[in-house]
Design a protein around this motif. Structure first.
Motif, PDB file in Angstrom:
ATOM      1  N   ARG A   1      65.779  28.409 -78.284  1.00  0.00           N
ATOM      2  CA  ARG A   1      64.677  28.268 -77.336  1.00  0.00           C
ATOM      3  C   ARG A   1      64.682  26.593 -77.503  1.00  0.00           C
ATOM      4  O   ARG A   1      64.469  25.760 -76.405  1.00  0.00           O
ATOM      5  N   PHE A   2      64.641  25.996 -78.669  1.00  0.00           N
ATOM      6  CA  PHE A   2      64.692  24.647 -78.930  1.00  0.00           C
ATOM      7  C   PHE A   2      65.644  23.943 -77.954  1.00  0.00           C
ATOM      8  O   PHE A   2      65.603  22.999 -77.336  1.00  0.00           O
ATOM      9  N   ALA A   3      66.927  24.526 -78.340  1.00  0.00           N
ATOM     10  CA  ALA A   3      68.176  23.819 -77.701  1.00  0.00           C
ATOM     11  C   ALA A   3      67.992  23.834 -76.262  1.00  0.00           C
ATOM     12  O   ALA A   3      68.315  22.781 -75.475  1.00  0.00           O
ATOM     13  N   ALA A   4      67.663  25.073 -75.631  1.00  0.00           N
ATOM     14  CA  ALA A   4      67.434  25.182 -74.179  1.00  0.00           C
ATOM     15  C   ALA A   4      66.412  24.033 -73.654  1.00  0.00           C
ATOM     16  O   ALA A   4      66.791  23.490 -72.515  1.00  0.00           O
ATOM     17  N   ARG A   5      65.295  23.837 -74.317  1.00  0.00           N
ATOM     18  CA  ARG A   5      64.150  23.108 -73.847  1.00  0.00           C
ATOM     19  C   ARG A   5      64.961  21.528 -74.051  1.00  0.00           C
ATOM     20  O   ARG A   5      64.413  20.685 -72.759  1.00  0.00           O
ATOM     21  N   ARG A   6      65.521  21.306 -74.967  1.00  0.00           N
ATOM     22  CA  ARG A   6      66.035  19.812 -75.246  1.00  0.00           C
ATOM     23  C   ARG A   6      67.170  19.555 -73.758  1.00  0.00           C
ATOM     24  O   ARG A   6      67.264  18.456 -73.503  1.00  0.00           O
TER      25      ARG A   6
ATOM     26  N   LEU B   1      68.076  32.456 -72.073  1.00  0.00           N
ATOM     27  CA  LEU B   1      68.111  31.293 -71.911  1.00  0.00           C
ATOM     28  C   LEU B   1      67.993  31.006 -70.320  1.00  0.00           C
ATOM     29  O   LEU B   1      67.231  30.025 -69.884  1.00  0.00           O
ATOM     30  N   LEU B   2      68.829  31.623 -69.330  1.00  0.00           N
ATOM     31  CA  LEU B   2      68.647  31.607 -67.925  1.00  0.00           C
ATOM     32  C   LEU B   2      67.337  31.984 -67.546  1.00  0.00           C
ATOM     33  O   LEU B   2      66.672  31.205 -66.669  1.00  0.00           O
ATOM     34  N   ALA B   3      66.742  33.177 -67.765  1.00  0.00           N
ATOM     35  CA  ALA B   3      65.383  33.361 -67.440  1.00  0.00           C
ATOM     36  C   ALA B   3      64.260  32.052 -67.778  1.00  0.00           C
ATOM     37  O   ALA B   3      63.490  31.991 -67.114  1.00  0.00           O
ATOM     38  N   GLU B   4      64.384  31.619 -68.921  1.00  0.00           N
ATOM     39  CA  GLU B   4      63.404  30.893 -69.357  1.00  0.00           C
ATOM     40  C   GLU B   4      63.610  29.414 -69.029  1.00  0.00           C
ATOM     41  O   GLU B   4      62.674  28.566 -68.977  1.00  0.00           O
ATOM     42  N   SER B   5      64.914  28.945 -69.034  1.00  0.00           N
ATOM     43  CA  SER B   5      65.079  27.816 -68.708  1.00  0.00           C
ATOM     44  C   SER B   5      65.923  27.251 -67.422  1.00  0.00           C
ATOM     45  O   SER B   5      66.156  25.983 -66.881  1.00  0.00           O
ATOM     46  N   GLY B   6      66.450  28.113 -66.823  1.00  0.00           N
ATOM     47  CA  GLY B   6      67.280  27.895 -65.583  1.00  0.00           C
ATOM     48  C   GLY B   6      68.625  27.801 -65.787  1.00  0.00           C
ATOM     49  O   GLY B   6      69.652  27.383 -65.125  1.00  0.00           O
ATOM     50  N   LEU B   7      69.036  27.691 -67.267  1.00  0.00           N
ATOM     51  CA  LEU B   7      70.698  26.941 -67.507  1.00  0.00           C
ATOM     52  C   LEU B   7      71.333  28.099 -67.857  1.00  0.00           C
ATOM     53  O   LEU B   7      71.019  28.890 -68.341  1.00  0.00           O
ATOM     54  N   THR B   8      72.664  27.885 -67.482  1.00  0.00           N
ATOM     55  CA  THR B   8      73.527  29.039 -67.604  1.00  0.00           C
ATOM     56  C   THR B   8      74.506  28.462 -68.789  1.00  0.00           C
ATOM     57  O   THR B   8      75.221  27.560 -68.621  1.00  0.00           O
ATOM     58  N   PRO B   9      74.367  29.004 -70.119  1.00  0.00           N
ATOM     59  CA  PRO B   9      75.055  28.467 -71.154  1.00  0.00           C
ATOM     60  C   PRO B   9      76.392  28.737 -71.029  1.00  0.00           C
ATOM     61  O   PRO B   9      76.933  29.483 -70.375  1.00  0.00           O
ATOM     62  N   SER B  10      77.187  28.030 -71.987  1.00  0.00           N
ATOM     63  CA  SER B  10      78.683  28.214 -72.042  1.00  0.00           C
ATOM     64  C   SER B  10      78.612  29.316 -73.385  1.00  0.00           C
ATOM     65  O   SER B  10      77.726  29.192 -74.158  1.00  0.00           O
TER      66      SER B  10
END
Length: 151
Positions: A19-24, A72-81
């Motif tokens: 969560r922290f990494a996604a927000r950053r 991660l996608l649902a909360e921040s919109g980011l698609t992680p590797s």
């Protein structure tokens, strides 16, 4: 692009670190790399049994990473590797950092109580000063609101 490397497992502290990494990453225009580690398997004399044990471990790790990526996608919109690797955690983390110059930080979660996990212990130990990126330790006692405020 600034990338935050998060090692994910089934613990609450791993979720907090993610969560922290996604927000950053969202605030800095960066990305998140999720790493799931499969511990090395002890040798089993019968090859078929060993292959089954290894496959089950890989499936658990892949399911864990898929669930984390969906969150991660649902909360921040980011698609992680996503990376799933078998072996010793510290060695794999160092290899990933060395191979990807975009990794800006290793983000680990610390349990709210009790002894720190193996990776936190390793990366804050004697050779912590030799890391090529900062190591961020996110306290497990932080709630979602505190993480959002601090990131």
């Amino acid at each position: 692009m600034r990338t935050y490397l998060v090692v994910i497992d089934e613990t609450l502290e791993a979720e907090i670190a993610l969560r922290f990494a996604a927000r950053r990453a969202a605030k800095t225009g960066g990305n998140v790399e999720i790493l799931a580690l499969i511990p090395p398997q002890e040798f089993v004399q019968w090859g078929g049994v060993m292959a089954t044990i290894e496959e089950e471990a890989r499936q658990r790790a892949e399911a864990l990473v898929a669930r984390a990526a969906g969150t991660l996608l649902a909360e921040s919109g980011l698609t992680p590797s996503i990376t799933v690797r078998e072996g010793e955690g510290p060695r794999i983390v160092r290899e990933m950092i060395a191979a990807n110059r975009e990794i800006a930080a290793l983000v680990l979660g610390a349990a709210a109580s009790g002894a720190p996990g193996a990776l936190v212990t390793h990366f804050t130990g004697a050779d912590a000063g030799s890391m090529s990126v900062p190591v961020m330790i996110i306290p497990g006692a932080l709630d979602a609101e505190a993480i959002d405020r601090l990131s």
